[in-house]
Design a protein around this motif. Sequence first.
Motif, mmCIF file in Angstrom:
data_model
loop_
_atom_site.group_PDB
_atom_site.id
_atom_site.type_symbol
_atom_site.label_atom_id
_atom_site.label_comp_id
_atom_site.label_asym_id
_atom_site.label_seq_id
_atom_site.Cartn_x
_atom_site.Cartn_y
_atom_site.Cartn_z
ATOM 1 N N UNK A 136 49.506 -54.732 63.272
ATOM 2 C CA UNK A 136 50.427 -55.335 64.239
ATOM 3 C C UNK A 136 49.793 -55.199 65.616
ATOM 4 N N UNK A 137 50.075 -56.183 66.461
ATOM 5 C CA UNK A 137 49.373 -56.267 67.738
ATOM 6 C C UNK A 137 50.339 -56.180 68.912
ATOM 7 N N UNK A 138 49.892 -55.548 69.961
ATOM 8 C CA UNK A 138 50.616 -55.585 71.218
ATOM 9 C C UNK A 138 51.024 -54.225 71.734
ATOM 10 N N UNK A 139 51.527 -54.240 72.943
ATOM 11 C CA UNK A 139 52.080 -53.042 73.562
ATOM 12 C C UNK A 139 53.566 -52.991 73.256
ATOM 13 N N UNK A 140 53.989 -51.944 72.584
ATOM 14 C CA UNK A 140 55.395 -51.757 72.250
ATOM 15 C C UNK A 140 55.987 -50.853 73.318
ATOM 16 N N UNK A 141 56.740 -51.463 74.217
ATOM 17 C CA UNK A 141 57.251 -50.762 75.395
ATOM 18 C C UNK A 141 58.756 -50.539 75.240
ATOM 19 N N UNK A 142 59.121 -49.314 74.970
ATOM 20 C CA UNK A 142 60.533 -48.947 74.806
ATOM 21 C C UNK A 142 60.729 -47.584 75.459
ATOM 22 N N UNK A 143 60.701 -47.541 76.790
ATOM 23 C CA UNK A 143 60.654 -46.244 77.479
ATOM 24 C C UNK A 143 61.817 -45.309 77.155
ATOM 25 N N UNK B 151 45.986 -57.507 73.758
ATOM 26 C CA UNK B 151 46.356 -56.934 75.054
ATOM 27 C C UNK B 151 47.231 -57.877 75.875
ATOM 28 N N UNK B 152 47.448 -59.066 75.357
ATOM 29 C CA UNK B 152 48.284 -60.050 76.054
ATOM 30 C C UNK B 152 49.647 -60.203 75.386
ATOM 31 N N UNK B 153 49.998 -59.238 74.563
ATOM 32 C CA UNK B 153 51.290 -59.286 73.873
ATOM 33 C C UNK B 153 52.085 -58.042 74.234
ATOM 34 N N UNK B 154 53.292 -58.268 74.712
ATOM 35 C CA UNK B 154 54.182 -57.157 75.076
ATOM 36 C C UNK B 154 55.481 -57.283 74.293
ATOM 37 N N UNK B 155 55.830 -56.228 73.582
ATOM 38 C CA UNK B 155 57.120 -56.147 72.901
ATOM 39 C C UNK B 155 57.991 -55.242 73.756
ATOM 40 N N UNK B 156 58.973 -55.818 74.391
ATOM 41 C CA UNK B 156 59.727 -55.064 75.389
ATOM 42 C C UNK B 156 61.160 -54.799 74.921
ATOM 43 N N UNK B 157 61.522 -53.536 74.905
ATOM 44 C CA UNK B 157 62.889 -53.119 74.590
ATOM 45 C C UNK B 157 63.377 -52.298 75.776
ATOM 46 N N UNK B 158 64.116 -52.935 76.624
ATOM 47 C CA UNK B 158 64.521 -52.314 77.879
ATOM 48 C C UNK B 158 65.814 -51.506 77.717
ATOM 49 N N UNK B 159 65.880 -50.415 78.419
ATOM 50 C CA UNK B 159 67.099 -49.617 78.432
ATOM 51 C C UNK B 159 67.337 -48.874 77.130
ATOM 52 N N UNK B 160 68.568 -48.443 76.946
ATOM 53 C CA UNK B 160 68.929 -47.697 75.750
ATOM 54 C C UNK B 160 69.256 -48.647 74.601
ATOM 55 N N UNK B 161 69.163 -48.128 73.370
ATOM 56 C CA UNK B 161 69.522 -48.938 72.216
ATOM 57 C C UNK B 161 68.655 -48.607 71.019
ATOM 58 N N UNK B 162 68.688 -49.503 70.030
ATOM 59 C CA UNK B 162 67.933 -49.288 68.809
ATOM 60 C C UNK B 162 66.435 -49.309 69.049
ATOM 61 N N UNK B 163 65.709 -48.697 68.120
ATOM 62 C CA UNK B 163 64.298 -48.459 68.345
ATOM 63 C C UNK B 163 63.364 -49.366 67.563
ATOM 64 N N UNK B 164 62.126 -48.890 67.490
ATOM 65 C CA UNK B 164 61.048 -49.614 66.816
ATOM 66 C C UNK B 164 60.571 -48.782 65.638
ATOM 67 N N UNK B 165 60.406 -49.438 64.497
ATOM 68 C CA UNK B 165 59.970 -48.753 63.279
ATOM 69 C C UNK B 165 58.783 -49.517 62.707
ATOM 70 N N UNK B 166 57.622 -48.883 62.706
ATOM 71 C CA UNK B 166 56.409 -49.503 62.157
ATOM 72 C C UNK B 166 55.928 -48.596 61.037
ATOM 73 N N UNK B 167 55.928 -49.097 59.818
ATOM 74 C CA UNK B 167 55.570 -48.176 58.741
ATOM 75 C C UNK B 167 55.053 -48.869 57.486
ATOM 76 N N UNK B 168 54.420 -48.038 56.680
ATOM 77 C CA UNK B 168 53.977 -48.415 55.332
ATOM 78 C C UNK B 168 53.071 -49.635 55.318
ATOM 79 N N UNK B 169 52.180 -49.687 56.267
ATOM 80 C CA UNK B 169 51.270 -50.822 56.291
ATOM 81 C C UNK B 169 50.070 -50.554 55.403
ATOM 82 N N UNK B 170 49.609 -51.616 54.770
ATOM 83 C CA UNK B 170 48.488 -51.503 53.846
ATOM 84 C C UNK B 170 47.176 -51.759 54.572
ATOM 85 N N UNK B 171 46.091 -51.411 53.899
ATOM 86 C CA UNK B 171 44.764 -51.662 54.440
ATOM 87 C C UNK B 171 44.621 -53.142 54.787
#
Lengths: 133, 107
Positions: free
Chosen positions: B36-43, B12-32
Amino acid sequence: MKNPKEMSPVIKRLSRLPLARFDFDLTDSAAQVATQTAGSAINGGVHQIDLSGLVKDARSASTAAAALAPTQTFSTLSEGQTIVGGAGLNVIRITGDVTLKTSLNITGSASSTFVFQLRSSTADGHDVLSLMA
Amino acid sequence: MTMNLSGGVLADSILWNLNGLGGGVDIQAMAEGQTVFGTFLAPDRDILSDHGIVDGRLIGGGSGNLLNVHSGSEITAPSTVPDGGSTLALLGAALLGLTGLKRRFAV
């Protein structure tokens, strides 16, 4: 919801939400939504509410976080890299795209706060941050 | 891909910040066992989670972009961090509103 056809109006309603849209894969979800058994009930419903205040808060938070002065700056993050932070606020600015497929280590203390500023100029439609296998 | 937190660092103390317009966030194909930790903030950007295991929050999809949470994803809000001082003021204010967003948007 018993079949995919009944999902259509739900998706239409959800798509009107101001900040987010749910993208259902009906080929995946159809089996699950069709498993309602006799005598069971689905409660609740779809609610459309004004989220403009929350949207504004999210944008304001992002803008404020983006304006913080960095304490560390990297062009990208590497596989297995360890980010070491101190107590309090750590602002990690990353100027390029990030793709990680193995691990990232973040170390600090219980009082550490990490703000990662992803500042790549990569355009919409591509990924600035990719975390995958 | 997995993140490893050590020394007492909280999700809860980790912020991934992507401000404004632009490329995004892709989280995928994770194994058991991978997380990944944190708030991914890309409004105003795309966020995709496809078999993503996130101990945190996903907030995004504005300005015509999409917040996609596909099958196999597990999005778990971390425990709230007590505000220990001024250094947490920014994150605390941000997460106040973002918690509500997560409850409405994250599946």
